[in-house]
Design an enzyme around this catalytic site. Structure first.
Site, short mmCIF file in Angstrom:
data_model
loop_
_atom_site.label_atom_id
_atom_site.label_comp_id
_atom_site.label_asym_id
_atom_site.label_seq_id
_atom_site.Cartn_x
_atom_site.Cartn_y
_atom_site.Cartn_z
N LYS A 13 0.83 -1.21 0.00
CA LYS A 13 0.00 0.00 0.00
C LYS A 13 0.87 1.26 0.00
O LYS A 13 0.64 2.18 -0.78
CB LYS A 13 -0.95 0.01 1.21
CG LYS A 13 -1.89 -1.20 1.26
CD LYS A 13 -2.83 -1.15 2.44
CE LYS A 13 -2.17 -1.20 3.79
NZ LYS A 13 -1.45 -2.46 4.08
N ARG A 171 -0.30 -9.07 13.60
CA ARG A 171 -0.91 -8.10 12.69
C ARG A 171 -1.73 -8.79 11.61
O ARG A 171 -2.79 -8.32 11.21
CB ARG A 171 0.18 -7.20 12.07
CG ARG A 171 0.72 -6.19 13.08
CD ARG A 171 2.06 -5.63 12.66
NE ARG A 171 1.98 -4.88 11.43
CZ ARG A 171 3.01 -4.73 10.59
NH1 ARG A 171 4.18 -5.29 10.85
NH2 ARG A 171 2.85 -4.02 9.50
P1 ADP Z 1 2.16 -1.89 3.22
O1 ADP Z 1 2.19 -0.38 3.17
O2 ADP Z 1 0.95 -2.46 2.55
O3 ADP Z 1 2.36 -2.45 4.60
P2 ADP Z 1 4.74 -1.68 1.83
O4 ADP Z 1 4.45 -0.79 0.67
O5 ADP Z 1 5.51 -1.08 2.96
O6 ADP Z 1 3.39 -2.41 2.36
O7 ADP Z 1 5.52 -2.96 1.25
C1 ADP Z 1 5.98 -3.99 2.13
C2 ADP Z 1 7.36 -4.46 1.68
O8 ADP Z 1 7.24 -5.17 0.44
C3 ADP Z 1 8.36 -3.32 1.41
O9 ADP Z 1 9.62 -3.78 1.83
C4 ADP Z 1 8.29 -3.12 -0.10
O10 ADP Z 1 9.53 -2.64 -0.62
C5 ADP Z 1 7.99 -4.54 -0.60
N1 ADP Z 1 7.12 -4.58 -1.78
C6 ADP Z 1 6.09 -3.76 -2.10
N2 ADP Z 1 5.51 -4.14 -3.25
C7 ADP Z 1 6.16 -5.26 -3.67
C8 ADP Z 1 6.04 -6.15 -4.80
N3 ADP Z 1 5.09 -5.97 -5.74
N4 ADP Z 1 6.91 -7.19 -4.88
C9 ADP Z 1 7.85 -7.38 -3.93
N5 ADP Z 1 8.02 -6.60 -2.86
C10 ADP Z 1 7.21 -5.54 -2.72
P1 AMP Z 2 0.69 0.34 9.23
O1 AMP Z 2 1.76 1.36 9.10
O2 AMP Z 2 -0.52 0.62 8.40
O3 AMP Z 2 1.21 -1.07 9.07
O4 AMP Z 2 0.18 0.45 10.75
C1 AMP Z 2 1.05 0.22 11.84
C2 AMP Z 2 0.25 0.11 13.13
O5 AMP Z 2 -0.41 1.37 13.41
C3 AMP Z 2 -0.89 -0.92 13.13
O6 AMP Z 2 -0.43 -2.24 13.45
C4 AMP Z 2 -1.82 -0.35 14.20
O7 AMP Z 2 -1.33 -0.61 15.51
C5 AMP Z 2 -1.70 1.16 13.96
N1 AMP Z 2 -2.71 1.61 12.96
C6 AMP Z 2 -2.48 2.10 11.73
N2 AMP Z 2 -3.63 2.42 11.11
C7 AMP Z 2 -4.63 2.11 11.98
C8 AMP Z 2 -6.05 2.16 11.93
N3 AMP Z 2 -6.69 2.61 10.85
N4 AMP Z 2 -6.75 1.75 13.02
C9 AMP Z 2 -6.12 1.33 14.12
N5 AMP Z 2 -4.79 1.21 14.23
C10 AMP Z 2 -4.04 1.59 13.18
#
Ligand code: ADP
Ligand code: AMP
Length: 217
Positions: A13, A171
């Site tokens: 995301k 998570r």
């Molecule tokens: P989210 O915001 O949904 O938690 P991230 O954008 O931080 O996810 O991505 C999680 C990890 O996966 C990061 O280390 C990112 O560089 C990697 N990543 C994101 N998209 C892809 C993809 N299509 N293929 C492989 N790795 C990816």
């Molecule tokens: P993220 O960066 O989206 O992976 O979120 C990291 C952590 O922040 C989550 O595991 C939750 O503890 C908190 N968090 C982020 N967004 C929310 C949400 N919309 N509602 C509740 N907790 C959240």
């Protein structure tokens, strides 16, 4: 245009929101980033959120909804926003509807990035984040040009505490129990577009951009 990026932790995301932000010229609003910013600044909200984040649990809805409402009311969100990590349950989805209605706006669509759990664990265990601008990297899938340094802003990269395997498991459980029901909820509302999140970052970006442009019409 108000878009939600829905998907499990590690789906991509944040990675994709940064690209959409540039292409669609809309601000990226990530609830997790807002909490981490509060934590860095040692605000009361940050200290409260930490207790939940450390365990992989959701921060209570009332404070989360108020924080996002506050952010969406800032002038840069006048033309819309890309929401990432919010809403994460039914109460937040309703809270978002209320805030958009109060602002005289509505949600245009929800882009669901589908990725299976085993791939998520691989992604989160190799994730590094920029301390300054929050850009995510991956040691194998998306490495920075220079080790430990953000390509975008030169900031230092770090690994999130909650990307440890035991917290990742918690998570994912929270996601499956509380957040994944939103997939059907938005599908029934006719707002959901599902995109395959497995594949290289460019391919997923292209699919999301195409879906977003269709929603904008
Ligand atoms: P989210 O915001 O949904 O938690 P991230 O954008 O931080 O996810 O991505 C999680 C990890 O996966 C990061 O280390 C990112 O560089 C990697 N990543 C994101 N998209 C892809 C993809 N299509 N293929 C492989 N790795 C990816
Ligand atoms: P993220 O960066 O989206 O992976 O979120 C990291 C952590 O922040 C989550 O595991 C939750 O503890 C908190 N968090 C982020 N967004 C929310 C949400 N919309 N509602 C509740 N907790 C959240």
């Amino acid at each position: 245009m108000y878009l939600v990026l829905l998907g499990p932790p590690g789906a991509g995301k944040g990675t994709q929101a940064e690209r959409l932000e540039e292409e669609l010229e809309l601000p990226h609003v990530a609830s997790g980033d807002l909490f981490r910013e509060n934590l860095k600044n040692e605000t009361e909200l940050g200290l409260l959120a930490k207790k939940y984040m450390d365990r992989g649990n959701l921060v209570p809805d009332d404070v989360t909804i108020a924080m996002v409402r506050d952010r969406l009311q800032r002038p840069d969100c006048d033309q819309g926003a890309i929401l990432d990590g919010f809403p994460r349950n039914q109460a937040q989805a309703q809270g978002m509807d209320r805030m958009l209605t109060d602002m005289g706006r509505r949600l245009d669509g929800v882009l669901y990035i589908a990725v299976p759990d085993e791939e998520l664990v691989r992604r989160l265990s190799g994730r590094w984040i920029c301390r300054q601008c929050q850009t995510p990297y991956h040691t194998v899938f998306s490495p920075p040009a220079k080790g430990g340094v953000c390509d975008a802003c030169g900031g230092a990269l770090y690994q999130r505490d909650d990307d440890k395997p035991e917290t990742v498991r918690a998570r994912l459980e929270v996601y499956h129990q509380q957040t994944s029901p939103l997939i059907d909820y938005y599908r029934q509302a006719g707002l959901l577009v599902e995109v395959d999140g497995v594949g290289d970052i460019e391919t997923v970006s292209a699919a999301l951009l195409e879906a977003a442009r269709k929603l904008a019409k």
